[in-house]
Design a protein around this motif. Structure first.
Motif, PDB file in Angstrom:
ATOM      1  N   ALA A   1      47.490  42.221  30.906  1.00  0.00           N
ATOM      2  CA  ALA A   1      47.738  42.236  32.343  1.00  0.00           C
ATOM      3  C   ALA A   1      48.993  43.054  32.633  1.00  0.00           C
ATOM      4  CB  ALA A   1      47.905  40.816  32.853  1.00  0.00           C
ATOM      5  N   THR A   2      49.973  42.961  31.762  1.00  0.00           N
ATOM      6  CA  THR A   2      51.187  43.719  31.979  1.00  0.00           C
ATOM      7  C   THR A   2      51.206  44.933  31.058  1.00  0.00           C
ATOM      8  OG1 THR A   2      52.190  42.131  30.500  1.00  0.00           O
ATOM      9  CG2 THR A   2      52.690  41.878  32.823  1.00  0.00           C
TER      10      THR A   2
ATOM     11  N   HIS B   1      55.528  46.352  45.223  1.00  0.00           N
ATOM     12  CA  HIS B   1      54.565  46.396  44.113  1.00  0.00           C
ATOM     13  C   HIS B   1      53.563  47.539  44.225  1.00  0.00           C
ATOM     14  CE1 HIS B   1      55.965  42.972  41.903  1.00  0.00           C
ATOM     15  NE2 HIS B   1      56.165  42.351  43.065  1.00  0.00           N
TER      16      HIS B   1
ATOM     17  N   ILE C   1      51.145  47.296  41.126  1.00  0.00           N
ATOM     18  CA  ILE C   1      49.784  46.810  41.336  1.00  0.00           C
ATOM     19  C   ILE C   1      48.999  47.930  42.003  1.00  0.00           C
ATOM     20  CG2 ILE C   1      48.340  45.047  42.452  1.00  0.00           C
ATOM     21  CD1 ILE C   1      50.270  43.873  40.382  1.00  0.00           C
TER      22      ILE C   1
ATOM     23  N   TYR D   1      42.613  46.921  43.266  1.00  0.00           N
ATOM     24  CA  TYR D   1      42.631  45.581  43.851  1.00  0.00           C
ATOM     25  C   TYR D   1      41.620  45.482  44.999  1.00  0.00           C
ATOM     26  CZ  TYR D   1      44.605  41.231  45.679  1.00  0.00           C
ATOM     27  OH  TYR D   1      44.775  39.944  46.093  1.00  0.00           O
TER      28      TYR D   1
ATOM     29  N   HIS E   1      38.578  39.741  45.303  1.00  0.00           N
ATOM     30  CA  HIS E   1      39.665  39.131  46.059  1.00  0.00           C
ATOM     31  C   HIS E   1      40.396  40.109  46.969  1.00  0.00           C
ATOM     32  CE1 HIS E   1      39.318  36.128  42.642  1.00  0.00           C
ATOM     33  NE2 HIS E   1      39.068  35.420  43.719  1.00  0.00           N
TER      34      HIS E   1
ATOM     35  N   CYS F   1      48.042  37.798  48.277  1.00  0.00           N
ATOM     36  CA  CYS F   1      48.711  37.714  46.968  1.00  0.00           C
ATOM     37  C   CYS F   1      49.223  36.292  46.725  1.00  0.00           C
ATOM     38  CB  CYS F   1      49.888  38.671  46.893  1.00  0.00           C
ATOM     39  SG  CYS F   1      49.536  40.366  47.414  1.00  0.00           S
TER      40      CYS F   1
ATOM     41  N   CYS G   1      47.249  33.245  45.148  1.00  0.00           N
ATOM     42  CA  CYS G   1      47.358  32.931  43.717  1.00  0.00           C
ATOM     43  C   CYS G   1      48.813  32.766  43.286  1.00  0.00           C
ATOM     44  CB  CYS G   1      46.711  34.029  42.880  1.00  0.00           C
ATOM     45  SG  CYS G   1      44.919  34.105  43.069  1.00  0.00           S
ATOM     46  N   HIS G   2      49.679  33.624  43.837  1.00  0.00           N
ATOM     47  CA  HIS G   2      51.107  33.524  43.476  1.00  0.00           C
ATOM     48  C   HIS G   2      51.787  32.570  44.452  1.00  0.00           C
ATOM     49  CE1 HIS G   2      50.728  36.572  40.436  1.00  0.00           C
ATOM     50  NE2 HIS G   2      50.076  37.336  41.285  1.00  0.00           N
TER      51      HIS G   2
ATOM     52  N   TRP H   1      55.447  31.004  36.690  1.00  0.00           N
ATOM     53  CA  TRP H   1      54.549  31.673  37.628  1.00  0.00           C
ATOM     54  C   TRP H   1      53.199  32.036  37.025  1.00  0.00           C
ATOM     55  CZ3 TRP H   1      52.643  36.545  36.856  1.00  0.00           C
ATOM     56  CH2 TRP H   1      53.280  37.322  35.875  1.00  0.00           C
ATOM     57  N   GLN H   2      53.148  32.304  35.701  1.00  0.00           N
ATOM     58  CA  GLN H   2      51.854  32.653  35.088  1.00  0.00           C
ATOM     59  C   GLN H   2      50.887  31.474  35.176  1.00  0.00           C
ATOM     60  OE1 GLN H   2      54.812  33.208  33.497  1.00  0.00           O
ATOM     61  NE2 GLN H   2      54.747  35.122  32.323  1.00  0.00           N
TER      62      GLN H   2
ATOM     63  N   SER I   1      43.034  38.738  36.307  1.00  0.00           N
ATOM     64  CA  SER I   1      43.821  38.542  37.514  1.00  0.00           C
ATOM     65  C   SER I   1      43.378  39.417  38.687  1.00  0.00           C
ATOM     66  CB  SER I   1      45.290  38.796  37.199  1.00  0.00           C
ATOM     67  OG  SER I   1      45.470  40.053  36.581  1.00  0.00           O
ATOM     68  N   HIS I   2      43.690  40.709  38.637  1.00  0.00           N
ATOM     69  CA  HIS I   2      43.525  41.544  39.833  1.00  0.00           C
ATOM     70  C   HIS I   2      42.230  42.339  39.872  1.00  0.00           C
ATOM     71  CE1 HIS I   2      48.114  41.325  39.431  1.00  0.00           C
ATOM     72  NE2 HIS I   2      47.698  40.362  40.217  1.00  0.00           N
TER      73      HIS I   2
END
Ligand code: HEC
Ligand code: HEC
Ligand code: HEC
Ligand code: HEC
Ligand code: HEC
Ligand code: HEC
Length: 304
Positions: free
Chosen positions: A37-38, A67, A85, A90, A95, A100, A103-104, A119-120, A169-170
């Motif tokens: 993801a990162t 972002h 991002i 996205y 989604h 954002c 989820c966050h 946060w994860q 995730s995205h």
């Protein structure tokens, strides 16, 4: 049109590759690559956004002020990590219209990034707030976490997957009624199950299912085609899809029934032992003779 890769095609290729020494099997290559993801990028600049800000707004646009900048990177333990991002990617995900902070949850404007939240975990479990049906099913399976676990037990519990560990995730896609979405998941058996169940990933290597699956056969079953996905149970549980009492039903589901056209309870129960147990069963079981005959037959078609 692209030719579909099927079990039959893979078997044929296998025969060509390994004939006549079929019994020793072709070792399928397993992918160890995990989509990160990162992703680390080679952009070395550090964008000037400070973290002691109050977010202008919790709307998506508010987050994307920072972002949406490709240069939003930070140096973490000697590595350049990007926090960019891709808005276009996205926008193609299911989604696209989800906020954002849906989820966050811990990054809503009232709580600027303080680096102290888990946060994860929050993001990977936020899904339950909008997908309660799946969360309910998940709570009935082996991967649900004991909430009161502490110490060593808590560490064990934390090894179980949360929604985001399997779904990402995205770039989450439509799955229901979406052959493309299902096909994309089908290719990711290692990431979705295998990486945590290495032993069963490795032992899933019988020619008709596992070996063909790992070589990309689109009609070979993925782990969840047999085990289910949200409410997976150990095979010893009577309600498990792979419990002996459900095998005929499970193996006969979807289009598979035709492939097991001669299915009798005995045939299915014997064959099921081969799915993860080819090595152990090989010497002892007369089925091996049966399978070898099939393989010899296919092989001879190709001059093997
Ligand atoms: C003023 C700029 C700015 C805004 C606005 C902003 N962020 Fe960030 N965000 C950052 C920076 C800088 C980082 C990298 C933090 C670091 O150094 O670890 C980051 C990191 C993150 C992370 C990863 C956290 C971590 O510790 O690795 C998430 C998740 C995140 N932001 C979500 C959001 C969300 C959701 C919003 C909108 C509600 C948002 N951000 C708005 C600048 C911003
Ligand atoms: C469907 C839920 C979901 C939505 C919606 C979502 N995120 Fe994430 N986000 C996640 C998850 C899950 C992670 C990864 C946690 C992990 O595995 O480390 C993540 C990770 C991140 C990170 C860390 C860097 C990275 O790419 O992993 C940033 C920054 C971030 N999100 C920002 C945003 C922003 C900005 C938006 C809105 C445009 C957004 N997120 C929308 C679920 C979501
Ligand atoms: C162990 C991996 C795994 C975990 C954990 C997981 N899922 Fe899934 N999920 C899957 C797979 C695999 C499918 C699709 C199977 C298929 O239809 O081919 C799926 C399907 C879905 C779907 C599509 C509709 C449906 O039910 O088929 C939704 C929505 C979903 N998951 C949400 C969630 C949520 C929310 C959580 C957490 C409570 C979660 N998932 C946890 C693997 C997982
Ligand atoms: C703020 C609400 C919200 C959150 C949080 C959220 N989703 Fe969704 N999700 C939606 C909506 C809305 C849709 C599209 C309508 C639908 O299919 O339910 C959707 C669709 C999906 C689908 C496709 C459903 C299908 O039947 O094909 C999957 C898979 C999915 N989400 C997984 C996740 C996962 C995994 C997370 C957490 C990382 C998550 N969602 C977090 C609102 C949310
Ligand atoms: C993030 C790691 C992780 C992922 C991903 C994952 N699992 Fe698990 N799974 C675990 C852990 C941890 C346990 C509990 C300990 C154990 O019994 O092995 C478990 C338990 C199980 C069990 C019960 C094992 C037993 O002996 O009782 C089955 C079956 C299972 N998982 C199948 C799957 C399948 C199928 C998938 C993919 C759809 C999957 N798992 C994805 C970590 C994971
Ligand atoms: C064709 C059906 C099928 C597929 C596909 C399949 N399994 Fe299994 N699996 C079974 C059966 C049947 C058992 C019980 C008998 C045994 O242990 O060999 C089992 C047992 C297991 C167990 C031991 C726990 C238990 O429930 O007994 C785990 C863990 C497991 N499988 C994980 C996986 C993973 C990971 C994958 C994907 C790489 C996978 N399986 C693919 C049928 C399948």
């Amino acid at each position: 049109m692209r030719t579909r890769l099927t079990i039959a095609a893979v078997l044929a290729a296998l025969m060509l590759a390994v004939a006549p020494g079929v019994a020793n099997g072709a070792q399928a290559t397993t992918s160890t690559a995990m989509p990160s993801a990162t992703a680390t990028r080679s952009i070395s600049s550090t964008a000037p956004y400070a973290l002691d800000f109050t977010l202008p707004t919790e709307s998506k646009a508010g987050c994307m002020v920072c972002h949406g900048d490709e240069n939003l990177t930070r140096l973490k333990a000697g590595k350049t990590v990007t926090f960019y991002i891709d808005g276009d990617a996205y926008a193609k995900s299911i989604h696209a219209t989800t906020l954002c902070v849906g989820c966050h949850l811990d990054f809503a404007y009232t709580a600027p990034h303080d680096g102290t939240t888990q946060w994860q975990t929050t993001a990977k479990l936020s899904c339950k707030n909008c997908h309660d049906k799946q969360f309910l099913a998940f709570g009935q399976g082996v991967h649900r976490r004991a909430v009161d676990a502490t110490g060593a037990a808590a560490i064990e519990e934390a090894k179980k997957p949360l929604c985001g560990d399997c779904h990402g995730s995205h770039d989450i896609m439509q799955i229901t009624d979406s052959p493309a979405g299902k096909a994309a998941l089908h290719k990711k058996g290692y990431e979705i199950c295998g990486r945590c169940h290495q032993e069963y990933w490795d032992s899933y290597d019988d020619y008709y299912h596992g070996a063909a699956y790992k070589m990309g056969a689109e009609d070979a079953p993925a782990c969840w085609d047999c085990h289910g996905y949200h409410d997976i149970l150990a095979s010893s549980e009577p309600a498990s899809l792979v419990n002996a009492t459900h095998l005929v039903e499970t193996c006969g589901s979807g289009d598979c029934h035709d492939q097991h056209g001669t299915a009798t309870d005995k045939f299915i129960q014997d064959a099921a032992q081969m799915i993860h147990g080819k090595r152990a069963v090989r010497e002892a079981n007369p089925l091996v003779v049966f399978f070898s005959r099939i393989f010899d037959g296919i092989g001879s078609l190709f001059g093997g």
